[in-house]
Write a protein that holds these residues in place. Structure first.
Motif, PDB file in Angstrom:
ATOM      1  N   VAL A   1       0.838  -1.198   0.000  1.00  0.00           N
ATOM      2  CA  VAL A   1       0.000   0.000   0.000  1.00  0.00           C
ATOM      3  C   VAL A   1       0.873   1.249   0.000  1.00  0.00           C
ATOM      4  CG1 VAL A   1      -1.671   1.346   1.346  1.00  0.00           C
ATOM      5  CG2 VAL A   1      -1.940  -1.133   1.132  1.00  0.00           C
ATOM      6  N   THR A   2       0.580   2.171  -0.898  1.00  0.00           N
ATOM      7  CA  THR A   2       1.343   3.416  -0.939  1.00  0.00           C
ATOM      8  C   THR A   2       0.905   4.333   0.203  1.00  0.00           C
ATOM      9  OG1 THR A   2      -0.239   4.544  -2.385  1.00  0.00           O
ATOM     10  CG2 THR A   2       1.541   3.287  -3.449  1.00  0.00           C
ATOM     11  N   LEU A   3       1.753   5.299   0.494  1.00  0.00           N
ATOM     12  CA  LEU A   3       1.390   6.285   1.509  1.00  0.00           C
ATOM     13  C   LEU A   3       0.140   7.044   1.073  1.00  0.00           C
ATOM     14  CD1 LEU A   3       2.009   7.790   4.129  1.00  0.00           C
ATOM     15  CD2 LEU A   3       3.528   9.286   2.824  1.00  0.00           C
ATOM     16  N   LEU A   4       0.017   7.322  -0.208  1.00  0.00           N
ATOM     17  CA  LEU A   4      -1.161   8.023  -0.720  1.00  0.00           C
ATOM     18  C   LEU A   4      -2.435   7.241  -0.428  1.00  0.00           C
ATOM     19  CD1 LEU A   4      -2.597  10.190  -2.374  1.00  0.00           C
ATOM     20  CD2 LEU A   4      -1.954   8.944  -4.446  1.00  0.00           C
ATOM     21  N   ASP A   5      -2.430   5.952  -0.730  1.00  0.00           N
ATOM     22  CA  ASP A   5      -3.634   5.153  -0.488  1.00  0.00           C
ATOM     23  C   ASP A   5      -3.889   4.955   1.004  1.00  0.00           C
ATOM     24  OD1 ASP A   5      -4.341   4.892  -3.141  1.00  0.00           O
ATOM     25  OD2 ASP A   5      -3.218   3.043  -3.439  1.00  0.00           O
ATOM     26  N   ALA A   6      -2.834   4.889   1.788  1.00  0.00           N
ATOM     27  CA  ALA A   6      -3.019   4.784   3.237  1.00  0.00           C
ATOM     28  C   ALA A   6      -3.742   6.018   3.765  1.00  0.00           C
ATOM     29  CB  ALA A   6      -1.673   4.615   3.938  1.00  0.00           C
ATOM     30  N   LEU A   7      -3.341   7.191   3.272  1.00  0.00           N
ATOM     31  CA  LEU A   7      -3.964   8.437   3.717  1.00  0.00           C
ATOM     32  C   LEU A   7      -5.405   8.541   3.241  1.00  0.00           C
ATOM     33  CD1 LEU A   7      -0.997  10.892   3.015  1.00  0.00           C
ATOM     34  CD2 LEU A   7      -1.804  10.136   5.266  1.00  0.00           C
ATOM     35  N   ARG A   8      -5.626   8.238   1.977  1.00  0.00           N
ATOM     36  CA  ARG A   8      -6.957   8.429   1.396  1.00  0.00           C
ATOM     37  C   ARG A   8      -7.928   7.312   1.766  1.00  0.00           C
ATOM     38  NH1 ARG A   8      -8.124  11.864  -2.505  1.00  0.00           N
ATOM     39  NH2 ARG A   8      -9.614  10.372  -3.372  1.00  0.00           N
ATOM     40  N   GLU A   9      -7.501   6.075   1.607  1.00  0.00           N
ATOM     41  CA  GLU A   9      -8.414   4.946   1.747  1.00  0.00           C
ATOM     42  C   GLU A   9      -8.531   4.427   3.173  1.00  0.00           C
ATOM     43  OE1 GLU A   9     -10.163   4.328  -0.837  1.00  0.00           O
ATOM     44  OE2 GLU A   9      -8.969   5.583  -2.175  1.00  0.00           O
ATOM     45  N   HIS A  10      -7.483   4.566   3.955  1.00  0.00           N
ATOM     46  CA  HIS A  10      -7.492   3.996   5.309  1.00  0.00           C
ATOM     47  C   HIS A  10      -7.683   5.051   6.393  1.00  0.00           C
ATOM     48  CE1 HIS A  10      -6.296  -0.072   3.971  1.00  0.00           C
ATOM     49  NE2 HIS A  10      -5.655   0.593   3.019  1.00  0.00           N
ATOM     50  N   LEU A  11      -7.152   6.249   6.184  1.00  0.00           N
ATOM     51  CA  LEU A  11      -7.325   7.315   7.167  1.00  0.00           C
ATOM     52  C   LEU A  11      -8.365   8.342   6.715  1.00  0.00           C
ATOM     53  CD1 LEU A  11      -3.623   7.932   8.271  1.00  0.00           C
ATOM     54  CD2 LEU A  11      -5.387   6.556   9.387  1.00  0.00           C
ATOM     55  N   HIS A  12      -8.853   8.181   5.481  1.00  0.00           N
ATOM     56  CA  HIS A  12      -9.934   9.023   4.933  1.00  0.00           C
ATOM     57  C   HIS A  12      -9.567  10.503   4.900  1.00  0.00           C
ATOM     58  CE1 HIS A  12     -12.175   5.329   5.181  1.00  0.00           C
ATOM     59  NE2 HIS A  12     -11.981   5.281   6.491  1.00  0.00           N
ATOM     60  N   LEU A  13      -8.284  10.776   4.676  1.00  0.00           N
ATOM     61  CA  LEU A  13      -7.808  12.142   4.484  1.00  0.00           C
ATOM     62  C   LEU A  13      -7.729  12.376   2.976  1.00  0.00           C
ATOM     63  CD1 LEU A  13      -5.063  12.190   7.256  1.00  0.00           C
ATOM     64  CD2 LEU A  13      -7.294  13.318   7.323  1.00  0.00           C
ATOM     65  N   THR A  14      -8.854  12.751   2.397  1.00  0.00           N
ATOM     66  CA  THR A  14      -8.960  12.805   0.940  1.00  0.00           C
ATOM     67  C   THR A  14      -8.517  14.135   0.347  1.00  0.00           C
ATOM     68  OG1 THR A  14     -11.299  13.429   1.180  1.00  0.00           O
ATOM     69  CG2 THR A  14     -10.795  11.083   0.878  1.00  0.00           C
ATOM     70  N   GLY A  15      -7.998  15.042   1.195  1.00  0.00           N
ATOM     71  CA  GLY A  15      -7.461  16.284   0.654  1.00  0.00           C
ATOM     72  C   GLY A  15      -6.261  16.037  -0.236  1.00  0.00           C
ATOM     73  N   THR A  16      -5.465  15.041   0.101  1.00  0.00           N
ATOM     74  CA  THR A  16      -4.329  14.655  -0.735  1.00  0.00           C
ATOM     75  C   THR A  16      -4.871  13.934  -1.961  1.00  0.00           C
ATOM     76  OG1 THR A  16      -2.952  14.400   1.231  1.00  0.00           O
ATOM     77  CG2 THR A  16      -2.149  13.395  -0.797  1.00  0.00           C
ATOM     78  N   LYS A  17      -4.580  14.439  -3.147  1.00  0.00           N
ATOM     79  CA  LYS A  17      -5.223  13.945  -4.363  1.00  0.00           C
ATOM     80  C   LYS A  17      -4.374  12.924  -5.115  1.00  0.00           C
ATOM     81  CE  LYS A  17      -8.630  16.681  -3.579  1.00  0.00           C
ATOM     82  NZ  LYS A  17      -9.816  16.105  -2.903  1.00  0.00           N
ATOM     83  N   LYS A  18      -5.081  12.002  -5.763  1.00  0.00           N
ATOM     84  CA  LYS A  18      -4.428  11.045  -6.654  1.00  0.00           C
ATOM     85  C   LYS A  18      -4.606  11.562  -8.074  1.00  0.00           C
ATOM     86  CE  LYS A  18      -4.445   6.628  -5.953  1.00  0.00           C
ATOM     87  NZ  LYS A  18      -4.699   5.161  -5.876  1.00  0.00           N
ATOM     88  N   GLY A  19      -3.498  11.994  -8.659  1.00  0.00           N
ATOM     89  CA  GLY A  19      -3.546  12.526 -10.011  1.00  0.00           C
ATOM     90  C   GLY A  19      -3.060  11.494 -11.006  1.00  0.00           C
ATOM     91  N   CYS A  20      -1.773  11.530 -11.314  1.00  0.00           N
ATOM     92  CA  CYS A  20      -1.211  10.596 -12.294  1.00  0.00           C
ATOM     93  C   CYS A  20      -0.880   9.249 -11.678  1.00  0.00           C
ATOM     94  CB  CYS A  20       0.046  11.197 -12.907  1.00  0.00           C
ATOM     95  SG  CYS A  20       1.398  11.413 -11.699  1.00  0.00           S
ATOM     96  N   ASP A  21      -0.635   9.211 -10.365  1.00  0.00           N
ATOM     97  CA  ASP A  21      -0.224   8.001  -9.644  1.00  0.00           C
ATOM     98  C   ASP A  21       1.135   7.478 -10.110  1.00  0.00           C
ATOM     99  OD1 ASP A  21      -0.951   6.471  -7.440  1.00  0.00           O
ATOM    100  OD2 ASP A  21      -1.812   4.861  -8.646  1.00  0.00           O
ATOM    101  N   HIS A  22       1.922   8.345 -10.749  1.00  0.00           N
ATOM    102  CA  HIS A  22       3.252   7.974 -11.233  1.00  0.00           C
ATOM    103  C   HIS A  22       4.318   8.992 -10.836  1.00  0.00           C
ATOM    104  CE1 HIS A  22       0.835   5.283 -13.767  1.00  0.00           C
ATOM    105  NE2 HIS A  22       1.933   4.572 -13.910  1.00  0.00           N
ATOM    106  N   GLY A  23       3.987   9.919  -9.954  1.00  0.00           N
ATOM    107  CA  GLY A  23       4.976  10.888  -9.505  1.00  0.00           C
ATOM    108  C   GLY A  23       5.261  12.012 -10.470  1.00  0.00           C
ATOM    109  N   HIS A  24       4.374  12.235 -11.457  1.00  0.00           N
ATOM    110  CA  HIS A  24       4.628  13.258 -12.462  1.00  0.00           C
ATOM    111  C   HIS A  24       3.924  14.583 -12.187  1.00  0.00           C
ATOM    112  CE1 HIS A  24       6.618  10.216 -14.700  1.00  0.00           C
ATOM    113  NE2 HIS A  24       5.543   9.605 -15.129  1.00  0.00           N
ATOM    114  N   CYS A  25       2.811  14.565 -11.425  1.00  0.00           N
ATOM    115  CA  CYS A  25       1.980  15.776 -11.356  1.00  0.00           C
ATOM    116  C   CYS A  25       2.071  16.528 -10.035  1.00  0.00           C
ATOM    117  CB  CYS A  25       0.524  15.423 -11.642  1.00  0.00           C
ATOM    118  SG  CYS A  25      -0.300  14.500 -10.310  1.00  0.00           S
ATOM    119  N   GLY A  26       2.451  15.872  -8.948  1.00  0.00           N
ATOM    120  CA  GLY A  26       2.588  16.541  -7.666  1.00  0.00           C
ATOM    121  C   GLY A  26       1.295  16.735  -6.894  1.00  0.00           C
ATOM    122  N   ALA A  27       0.162  16.246  -7.404  1.00  0.00           N
ATOM    123  CA  ALA A  27      -1.110  16.435  -6.708  1.00  0.00           C
ATOM    124  C   ALA A  27      -1.121  15.748  -5.344  1.00  0.00           C
ATOM    125  CB  ALA A  27      -2.264  15.910  -7.565  1.00  0.00           C
ATOM    126  N   CYS A  28      -0.276  14.732  -5.177  1.00  0.00           N
ATOM    127  CA  CYS A  28      -0.257  13.963  -3.936  1.00  0.00           C
ATOM    128  C   CYS A  28       0.837  14.425  -2.971  1.00  0.00           C
ATOM    129  CB  CYS A  28      -0.064  12.481  -4.250  1.00  0.00           C
ATOM    130  SG  CYS A  28       1.559  12.107  -4.963  1.00  0.00           S
TER     131      CYS A  28
END
Length: 208
Positions: A61-88
Motif C-alpha cells: 500500500v502506498t502512503l497516498l492510499d493509506a492516507l486516502r483509503e485507510h485514514l480518509h484524508l482525501t485532501g491529498t489527491k491522486k492525479g497521475c499516480d506515477h509521480g509526475h503531477c505533484g497532486a499527492c
C-alpha cells in the motif's frame, strides 16, 4: 470412428474446462498457504497532522492510499499516480514527497502532514489565505499539493537548501518568481494558474 460413450466429451465440458484453465493460469501459485506475490500485512505507526495513528496495512500500500483509503484524508489527491503531477504532495518529517511513489511501510514512526494539517476554515494557514487572495487556483484539484509544496519551498530556503537545478539560494524576502517556478516545477496545474500561484507564494515569502 466414434469414441466409446465413456470417452465422449460434450461441447459444454470443453468450454468449462477451458474457462477453468484460463482462470487458474491467472492465479499466482500458492506458497505456504498464501498466494505468491502477496506481501501480507504489517503494523504501522504514523503521526499524521499531529495525531498518532496505528494501521495494519498490506506492505504494498502506498502512503497516498493509506492516507486516502485507510485514514480518509482525501485532501491529498491522486492525479497521475506515477509521480509526475505533484497532486499527492505531502510533508514527511518536514520534507515534501510524492505520496504515490512511497510505500506506507517505509514511514513507520514518521510525521506526516497533509493539507488537512495546515489550517481550518476559521483559521487558515497563511499560504492557504494567500492562495485565496491571489486567486491561485481554478478547478482546485492540484491545490492541496501546490500548497504543501509551497510551504516546503519556503522552509527549504530558510534552511539553506539550494535549488536542485541551479544551486541558487534566494533569501525569502527576495524570492523571485523565476526561482519559485523552478522549485515548484514538480507540481503541475492543468488549469494554468501558475502566475497566480507564484504571486501567492512570493507574497507569503515577503511577509515579516
Amino acid at each position: 470412428m466414434s469414441l466409446p460413450l465413456s470417452h465422449e466429451i460434450s461441447r459444454r465440458e470443453v468450454v468449462t474446462a477451458a474457462a477453468v484453465g484460463v482462470a487458474a493460469a491467472g492465479l499466482p501459485p500458492a506458497v505456504g498457504g498464501q498466494a505468491a506475490g502477496s506481501s501480507g500485512s504489517l503494523p504501522l505507526s504514523l503521526t499524521v497532522n499531529g495525531e498518532h495513528r496505528r494501521l495494519d496495512l498490506d506492505t504494498r500500500v502506498t502512503l497516498l492510499d493509506a492516507l486516502r483509503e485507510h485514514l480518509h484524508l482525501t485532501g491529498t489527491k491522486k492525479g497521475c499516480d506515477h509521480g509526475h503531477c505533484g497532486a499527492c504532495t505531502v510533508l514527511v518529517n518536514g520534507v515534501r514527497i510524492n505520496a504515490c511513489l512511497s510505500l506506507a511501510a517505509m514511514h513507520d514512526g514518521d510525521e506526516v502532514t497533509t493539507i488537512e494539517g495546515f489550517g481550518r476554515p476559521d483559521r487558515l494557514h497563511p499560504m492557504q489565505a494567500a492562495f485565496i487572495a491571489h486567486d491561485a487556483f481554478q478547478c482546485g484539484y492540484c491545490t492541496p499539493g501546490q500548497i504543501c509544496s509551497a510551504v516546503a519551498v519556503l522552509a527549504e530556503i530558510e534552511a539553506g537548501v539550494p535549488s536542485h537545478a541551479t544551486g541558487d539560494l534566494a533569501a525569502p524576502m527576495t524570492l523571485s518568481s523565476g526561482e519559485l517556478r523552478e522549485r515548484m516545477s514538480g507540481n503541475i496545474c492543468r488549469c494554468g494558474a501558475y502566475s497566480n500561484i507564484a504571486d501567492a507564494v512570493v507574497d507569503v515569502a515577503g511577509r515579516p
